[in-house]
Scaffold this motif. Sequence first.
Motif, PDB file in Angstrom:
ATOM      1  N   ALA A   1       0.840  -1.193   0.000  1.00 42.18           N
ATOM      2  CA  ALA A   1       0.000   0.000   0.000  1.00 42.18           C
ATOM      3  C   ALA A   1       0.879   1.249   0.000  1.00 42.18           C
ATOM      4  N   PHE A   2       1.905   1.233   0.858  1.00 38.73           N
ATOM      5  CA  PHE A   2       2.918   2.282   0.880  1.00 38.73           C
ATOM      6  C   PHE A   2       4.044   1.844   1.806  1.00 38.73           C
ATOM      7  N   ALA A   3       5.152   2.543   1.734  1.00 38.17           N
ATOM      8  CA  ALA A   3       6.295   2.250   2.593  1.00 38.17           C
ATOM      9  C   ALA A   3       6.998   3.556   2.929  1.00 38.17           C
ATOM     10  N   MET A   4       7.677   3.559   4.079  1.00 40.68           N
ATOM     11  CA  MET A   4       8.325   4.774   4.561  1.00 40.68           C
ATOM     12  C   MET A   4       9.526   4.373   5.409  1.00 40.68           C
ATOM     13  N   ASN A   5      10.571   5.194   5.404  1.00 38.70           N
ATOM     14  CA  ASN A   5      11.703   4.930   6.295  1.00 38.70           C
ATOM     15  C   ASN A   5      11.263   5.153   7.736  1.00 38.70           C
ATOM     16  N   GLY A   6      11.830   4.380   8.655  1.00 44.81           N
ATOM     17  CA  GLY A   6      11.385   4.516  10.036  1.00 44.81           C
ATOM     18  C   GLY A   6      12.314   3.892  11.049  1.00 44.81           C
ATOM     19  N   GLY A   7      13.087   4.709  11.740  1.00 44.12           N
ATOM     20  CA  GLY A   7      13.984   4.200  12.776  1.00 44.12           C
ATOM     21  C   GLY A   7      15.398   4.708  12.575  1.00 44.12           C
ATOM     22  N   MET A   8      16.072   4.987  13.680  1.00 44.91           N
ATOM     23  CA  MET A   8      17.431   5.509  13.601  1.00 44.91           C
ATOM     24  C   MET A   8      18.425   4.394  13.264  1.00 44.91           C
ATOM     25  N   PHE A   9      19.514   4.777  12.569  1.00 48.93           N
ATOM     26  CA  PHE A   9      20.449   3.774  12.059  1.00 48.93           C
ATOM     27  C   PHE A   9      21.859   4.339  11.998  1.00 48.93           C
ATOM     28  N   ASP A  10      22.833   3.425  11.836  1.00 46.88           N
ATOM     29  CA  ASP A  10      24.230   3.841  11.757  1.00 46.88           C
ATOM     30  C   ASP A  10      24.654   4.050  10.309  1.00 46.88           C
ATOM     31  N   GLU A  11      25.965   4.253  10.096  1.00 47.65           N
ATOM     32  CA  GLU A  11      26.458   4.565   8.753  1.00 47.65           C
ATOM     33  C   GLU A  11      26.306   3.410   7.777  1.00 47.65           C
TER      34      GLU A  11
ATOM     35  N   ALA B   1       2.520  10.022  19.268  1.00 38.71           N
ATOM     36  CA  ALA B   1       3.121  10.113  17.940  1.00 38.71           C
ATOM     37  C   ALA B   1       4.634  10.134  18.088  1.00 38.71           C
ATOM     38  N   LEU B   2       5.315   9.550  17.108  1.00 33.59           N
ATOM     39  CA  LEU B   2       6.760   9.350  17.179  1.00 33.59           C
ATOM     40  C   LEU B   2       7.432   9.889  15.925  1.00 33.59           C
ATOM     41  N   PHE B   3       8.444  10.713  16.119  1.00 36.70           N
ATOM     42  CA  PHE B   3       9.255  11.195  15.011  1.00 36.70           C
ATOM     43  C   PHE B   3      10.054  10.032  14.440  1.00 36.70           C
ATOM     44  N   LEU B   4      10.086   9.922  13.108  1.00 34.62           N
ATOM     45  CA  LEU B   4      10.821   8.829  12.470  1.00 34.62           C
ATOM     46  C   LEU B   4      12.163   9.284  11.922  1.00 34.62           C
ATOM     47  N   ASP B   5      12.191  10.424  11.203  1.00 37.84           N
ATOM     48  CA  ASP B   5      13.473  10.926  10.689  1.00 37.84           C
ATOM     49  C   ASP B   5      13.281  12.278  10.030  1.00 37.84           C
ATOM     50  N   GLY B   6      14.390  12.903   9.697  1.00 33.04           N
ATOM     51  CA  GLY B   6      14.368  14.178   9.016  1.00 33.04           C
ATOM     52  C   GLY B   6      15.458  14.238   7.963  1.00 33.04           C
ATOM     53  N   SER B   7      15.289  15.079   6.978  1.00 38.02           N
ATOM     54  CA  SER B   7      16.232  15.261   5.865  1.00 38.02           C
ATOM     55  C   SER B   7      16.240  14.077   4.908  1.00 38.02           C
ATOM     56  N   VAL B   8      16.288  12.850   5.421  1.00 38.72           N
ATOM     57  CA  VAL B   8      16.289  11.662   4.555  1.00 38.72           C
ATOM     58  C   VAL B   8      14.875  11.101   4.371  1.00 38.72           C
ATOM     59  N   SER B   9      13.883  11.743   4.930  1.00 34.60           N
ATOM     60  CA  SER B   9      12.501  11.247   4.918  1.00 34.60           C
ATOM     61  C   SER B   9      12.057  10.878   3.503  1.00 34.60           C
ATOM     62  N   SER B  10      11.516   9.659   3.367  1.00 32.79           N
ATOM     63  CA  SER B  10      11.172   9.132   2.039  1.00 32.79           C
ATOM     64  C   SER B  10       9.879   8.328   2.094  1.00 32.79           C
ATOM     65  N   LEU B  11       9.168   8.332   0.962  1.00 32.81           N
ATOM     66  CA  LEU B  11       7.897   7.611   0.849  1.00 32.81           C
ATOM     67  C   LEU B  11       7.849   6.862  -0.472  1.00 32.81           C
ATOM     68  N   TRP B  12       7.304   5.639  -0.412  1.00 31.83           N
ATOM     69  CA  TRP B  12       6.959   4.884  -1.618  1.00 31.83           C
ATOM     70  C   TRP B  12       5.455   4.736  -1.618  1.00 31.83           C
ATOM     71  N   ASP B  13       4.805   5.360  -2.588  1.00 36.85           N
ATOM     72  CA  ASP B  13       3.351   5.324  -2.727  1.00 36.85           C
ATOM     73  C   ASP B  13       3.023   4.767  -4.114  1.00 36.85           C
ATOM     74  N   PRO B  14       2.915   3.441  -4.245  1.00 33.14           N
ATOM     75  CA  PRO B  14       2.711   2.819  -5.564  1.00 33.14           C
ATOM     76  C   PRO B  14       1.484   3.324  -6.304  1.00 33.14           C
ATOM     77  N   GLU B  15       0.403   3.585  -5.582  1.00 31.61           N
ATOM     78  CA  GLU B  15      -0.843   3.978  -6.231  1.00 31.61           C
ATOM     79  C   GLU B  15      -0.704   5.293  -7.001  1.00 31.61           C
ATOM     80  N   HIS B  16       0.179   6.178  -6.514  1.00 29.45           N
ATOM     81  CA  HIS B  16       0.379   7.468  -7.166  1.00 29.45           C
ATOM     82  C   HIS B  16       1.726   7.542  -7.892  1.00 29.45           C
ATOM     83  N   GLY B  17       2.416   6.407  -8.005  1.00 30.40           N
ATOM     84  CA  GLY B  17       3.663   6.362  -8.752  1.00 30.40           C
ATOM     85  C   GLY B  17       4.801   7.134  -8.117  1.00 30.40           C
ATOM     86  N   ARG B  18       4.808   7.231  -6.806  1.00 27.49           N
ATOM     87  CA  ARG B  18       5.845   7.998  -6.104  1.00 27.49           C
ATOM     88  C   ARG B  18       6.856   7.062  -5.443  1.00 27.49           C
TER      89      ARG B  18
END
Length: 259
Positions: free
Chosen positions: A84-94, A221-238
């Motif tokens: 349905a959609f996907a999003m980055n979520g969670g802090m990570f290392d290099e 509500a929980l902050f997931l990330d900033g600057s690298v924030s990304s979304l995959w929305d197949p229905e709208h081709g994003r």
Amino acid sequence: MRAAAAAAALLLAACSQGDAKQEVAAPPPPACSGATFEGVSFTHCTADPARHTIHMVLGPKGGAPYRSLSQLAVDRPGKNHAVAFAMNGGMFDEKGQPIGYYVEEGLRLHKLNTNEGWGNFHLQPNGVFYGDAAGRWTIRTAADFAKSVSDRPDFGTQSGPMLVIGGKLHPKIDADGASKKLRNAVGVDRKGRAHFVISDEPVSFGKLARYFRDSLDCPNALFLDGSVSSLWDPEHGRVDGGPPLGPLIVVEKATKGRK
């Protein structure tokens, strides 16, 4: 006259059945849509326990993290029809590995992180977004999670800071601070739906937090990330590109609707 009346009744019944079939066949609303709050444009995606399942995905089994939503799509072609959609979520290392609590398909890959430090993740309290295959999704502060959760969830990711805690804004977040970036976050409303939000333009922590509290009615509500924030929305081709990512949250269409 009787024959004409009977014919009319049959025609009316046929039309009614046709209308009913059309109503049943009507597609559900898009998972993602645009929204505006206090003059800022957002993309708002809703995961409904009756229609969706949520999974954490880091990379292929035994392999390195995907690092991007486009790579996720390329490497999982047989499963993409269900996304349905996907999003980055969670802090990570290099290397893209999680640095906080992380559970994927019931397997814990990183324990709860209670270390002190600098940056958004350590702006206490931070928190954990987690849930199970039955569609019970929850956000708790890390301290509350450690105290209250003993059974391992089916999925879980730790990030921070919390934006809304028990209906109140994080006490250390300014109302509309000078730091404005593309940001994404998740909240769970009082009906159990998970709301994933990504800003279409730079936004402050305070304004993002108020959107969850005041517009989406999310007590947590929980902050997931900033600057690298990304979304995959197949229905709208994003499919957003950008800097390398870490843990990914994938929301899939449930194979059978839940009651």
